[in-house]
Each structure stands twice: as C-alpha cells, then as structure tokens.
Scaffold this active site. Structure first.
Site, PDB file in Angstrom:
ATOM      1  N   SER A  51     -10.152  -1.310   6.766  1.00  0.00           N
ATOM      2  CA  SER A  51      -9.586  -0.875   5.482  1.00  0.00           C
ATOM      3  C   SER A  51      -8.906  -1.960   4.666  1.00  0.00           C
ATOM      4  CB  SER A  51      -8.601   0.273   5.710  1.00  0.00           C
ATOM      5  OG  SER A  51      -9.270   1.401   6.189  1.00  0.00           O
ATOM      6  N   LYS A  98       0.835  -1.199   0.000  1.00  0.00           N
ATOM      7  CA  LYS A  98       0.000   0.000   0.000  1.00  0.00           C
ATOM      8  C   LYS A  98       0.870   1.249   0.000  1.00  0.00           C
ATOM      9  CE  LYS A  98      -4.111   1.707   2.522  1.00  0.00           C
ATOM     10  NZ  LYS A  98      -4.983   1.427   3.678  1.00  0.00           N
ATOM     11  N   SER A 139      -9.790   1.407   2.613  1.00  0.00           N
ATOM     12  CA  SER A 139      -8.915   2.232   1.797  1.00  0.00           C
ATOM     13  C   SER A 139      -7.823   1.439   1.057  1.00  0.00           C
ATOM     14  CB  SER A 139      -8.229   3.270   2.693  1.00  0.00           C
ATOM     15  OG  SER A 139      -7.423   2.633   3.680  1.00  0.00           O
TER      16      SER A 139
END
Length: 466
Positions: free
Chosen positions: A175, A76, A151
């Site tokens: 997330s 990420k 996310s």
C-alpha cells in the site's frame, strides 16, 4: 532540495520553518490531485503554530542533532493525532478525534518535523487504486486520467508532486510501494516489528507496517530511523533499537541479487555493471501468494472491524430503533462497497463451516511461503522485481479484471515480514512512472538500505523497471 538539505538550511538559520512549510500549505490549499484532506483556515493556523514552535526549539538549540528538524510532512488518514479528526477516509468515522497520538507521531514531533496535512487514501486502507475514499479519489500527478495507486495514494502524490518532501503511509500488501511506483517516488516498508503500530488503525494486524515515502532513498531512510524502534505499547513491535542506516556502499561488488524474469535486460546490465552478481529465479509459490494474502487479510480485517458497530466506535444510524438495527444499519451506512465486500468474505471464512477449509489452510500455506522465501533470502542479499506489472491504470479500470492483481509482486514481503523498497525506474506506456522493488531478509533493513542507495541512481537513469 532534499529533506536533509532543507533541514540543514533550517538548522543553519538561513531560512525559517514558516518559509519552509508555506509552499506545502499552498499546495494543500490548491489540492490539484485530491491528495490532501480537510484543509481550511483553522488547520492552516494550527500548522503555522507548529512551525513557530519548531522554530523556537531550533533557536534554542534543542534540535541541533535532528537531521529532519523543520521539514514539512503529511501523514496518512489512518494514523492517529490527538484531538485531530482522523476518519480513515470513511463515513463510518466522520468527525472522530483520537484521544492519543500514534507512537510514530510522537517521534515525528520530538524530532521537530512539521505535520502540514492529512493525506487522502482508500477507505480504511482497502484498495489498490486510491479511488474508494469517501472524500473522492486521488489522481496521478503525471496524468490525472490515471489512478495514483493505493491505499496510501495521497501520501505518494503529495511527495511525487513536490508538495512535501516526506510522507507516512501504511503497507499491508503493497500500500505504500504501489502508489509510490505509480507516481515516481521512493517508498520503504520496514521489517514487520521494526516500527510501532500503536495508533495505526488496524487492518491486517499480522502484516501491516507504517512506512516512509520520499523523493529519494536517503530522505526515506532518515525518516525511517526517526519513527522506528522499541515501543512497549505495541506487542508486535519487537525491535530493541531504532533502525540504523549509516552503512554505505560505493558499488554492488559482492552483492548477490535474485532477479525475476520480468526485470528488463537494461536493468540487469546496469546492476551487473555496478558489480552485482545476478541469478534469475522464478518467484516461489507465485500462484498462491495473492489467495493466501487475501484470505488472511480479510479474516483479520473482519476481526479488527468488529469494533465499528455504532456503539463503541463509528457513526450510529439515526434510523436504528433496536440493538440489532444499530449494528446492521450503522455498518451498512458507514462502510463503502470495497470494505463491505472484504468484511463479508472475512466473516464467512472465519465461521465454523469454513474456518478449517480456508483460514487455517491459508495460515499453513503462509508458513510454507515464509520458509521458501527465508531460504531464498539466506542465499541472496535481495530479491529484485518490478513493483507493479505495468504503469498506473486509468481511473475506473480494473487491471486484468481483478484489482488485487496489482499486488502480485508486493504481497510476499508482507506475508514474510521482510523489508522492501521501491525505486523510481524510468517511464513506461504514456510516459507514466515505473518502479523497481528490492526485498531483503527480515531485519536486514540496514543492508537493504545500503543496496538501495547504490541502485537508486542506476535505475533512475536506466529505466524499464517492468
């Protein structure tokens, strides 16, 4: 082929690391769903150099005991890699290159995994749909008219689409679990304090954790073993040893599961057939979970984001002429709407006029929430819920009028610091994936992992998670 099987082939010299990472590089270059960032010829060369280095270590016998050596992985865009641009998908940090790597990155490299790309995400991990990135949103690989979830949207899509077998994400309220459920992957959020947060861009410091995404439970657990364990550079990392997942169960005999009403009868019957003892419960303090999470998360975010001021970190507005303008204009130009909204709210509730009424009260309620769930998890081995209330919404849609309602089943694990795993659980409306969530007691990650291993094939076949 699983990540563990791929690494076994690489260690047996039946294929090369370059051969293993090439399909991932090709997928990153195509980038059909917007999951990958900043992929160009220079980056590809760097990845191939990493692969060649790992191959040399394999040939020398240095990685013979590493179960995931040579396996490609994406990370990420809020996890630091020294000398590599890391912007958390925000205009504020465009071009920023950290001077050190996150602890989890150091452990990946030591274990011989090959980072093949950075994953797209909601800006600064603020969002539940994957649409707020400055680079453009991520779409669902099962239907590109739908969101991927957030996310950790790019991480989940990279795995679910088959581009890579493994990914790292971060989870402050669901997330990694939400996008994994929307896209049909496995994701594990460890107990708070089990994995170092050093090098992770801070959002909600008391709740977020780095977690793993994979196509199956065994791969996700193997990756979690590698990145977990003590780190004296992170005061919130309290684990003394890496998490261990050697325990395996043949069935669920003797396992007590607390199941909420939204879990389908088919899933209940399948779990009972495997030997589990089920009891239906109402999710404790359900009506206050989201408000409590949102208040605390926004307050912590406002504190953490004070560093992005155009002076210490972040883009400085070329229009600014005085100190006050540097702060105001740089933040106004650098942050997107979702981030600004939460920052304004978080700043407001931590002022002297509202601190006692909102933030202090939320902290007290969090204590009550944790007490209720601690009691529940002392009586049951895991709580079983859908990961999300429905399949992934369409792009541009806000479920129920409030995006954060997507997290209704996930936030209590972060408020209490509990480990949680989401498993693919068939398909729902429009053929889109559903997910089933298991939440265990704090630092009972090994027990939860053993239960998840048994549940995975059962719920994949049964379906109907929500």
């Amino acid at each position: 082929m699983t990540a563990l099987q791929l690494s076994a082939q690489l260690r047996a010299k039946s294929r090369s690391v370059v051969e293993a990472v090439t399909p991932a590089l090709d997928a990153a270059q195509r980038n059909e769903w917007g999951a990958f960032l900043r992929f160009d010829a220079e980056y590809k060369t760097r990845v191939l150099e990493r692969a060649a280095s790992v191959q040399s270590r394999l040939d020398a016998g240095e990685l013979s005991g590493s179960p995931l050596a040579g396996v490609p992985i994406v990370i990420k865009d809020n996890i630091s890699v020294a000398g590599e641009e890391c912007s958390a998908c925000s205009r504020m940090l465009a071009g920023y290159k950290p001077v050190f790597s996150a602890t989890v990155i150091e452990r990946l490299e030591k274990a011989g995994l090959v980072i093949v790309g950075r994953a797209n995400m909601d800006e600064f991990a603020v969002g539940t749909t994957g649409e707020s990135s400055v680079h453009g949103g991520v779409t669902n690989p099962h239907n590109s008219a739908h969101v991927a979830g957030g996310s950790s949207s790019g991480s989940a899509v990279a795995v679910a689409s088959g581009a890579v077998p493994l990914a790292l994400g971060s989870d402050s309220g669901g997330s990694i679990r939400l996008p994994a459920a929307y896209c049909g992957a496995v994701a594990i959020k460890p107990s708070y304090g089990g994995v170092s947060r050093n090098g992770l861009f801070a959002l909600a410091s008391s709740m977020e954790q780095v977690g793993t995404i994979a196509a199956n439970v065994d791969d996700a657990l193997a990756l979690l073993e590698i990145i977990s364990g003590a780190d004296n550079r992170d005061g919130t990392c309290v684990a003394q040893e890496p998490l261990a997942f050697a325990d395996r169960k043949q069935d669920l005999k003797g396992v007590k599961l607390a199941v909420i009403a939204e879990v389908s009868d088919d899933i209940r019957d399948a779990l009972k057939s495997a030997g589990a003892e089920l009891a239906e419960i109402a999710l404790p303090m359900r009506e206050v979970l989201l408000p409590t999470y949102f208040i605390i998360a926004c307050a912590e975010m406002a504190s953490n984001f004070a560093r992005y001021d155009g002076l210490k970190y972040g883009q400085r507005s070329p229009q600014a002429q005085a100190l006050g303008e540097i702060y105001r204009l740089s933040r106004a130009e650098g942050f997107g709407r979702a981030v600004k909204t939460r920052l304004m709210f978080g700043t407001l509730i931590t002022t002297s006029d509202y601190y006692d009424s909102y933030f202090r009260q939320a902290l007290k309620v969090r204590g009550l929430i944790k007490r209720e769930y601690d009691k529940l998890l002392s009586e049951y081995d895991a709580i079983v819920t859908p990961t999300a209330a429905a399949v992934a919404p369409k792009l541009g849609e806000t479920p129920g009028g409030k995006v954060n309602e997507c997290d209704i089943f996930t936030v209590f694990a972060n408020l209490g610091g509990y480990p949680a795993v989401t498993l693919p659980c068939g398909v729902g409306e429009g053929g889109l994936p559903l997910g089933l969530q298991l939440v265990g007691g704090a630092f009972k990650d090994a027990q939860l992992g053993a239960i998840a291993r048994v549940c995975e094939p059962i719920v994949r076949v049964t379906g109907g998670g929500a």
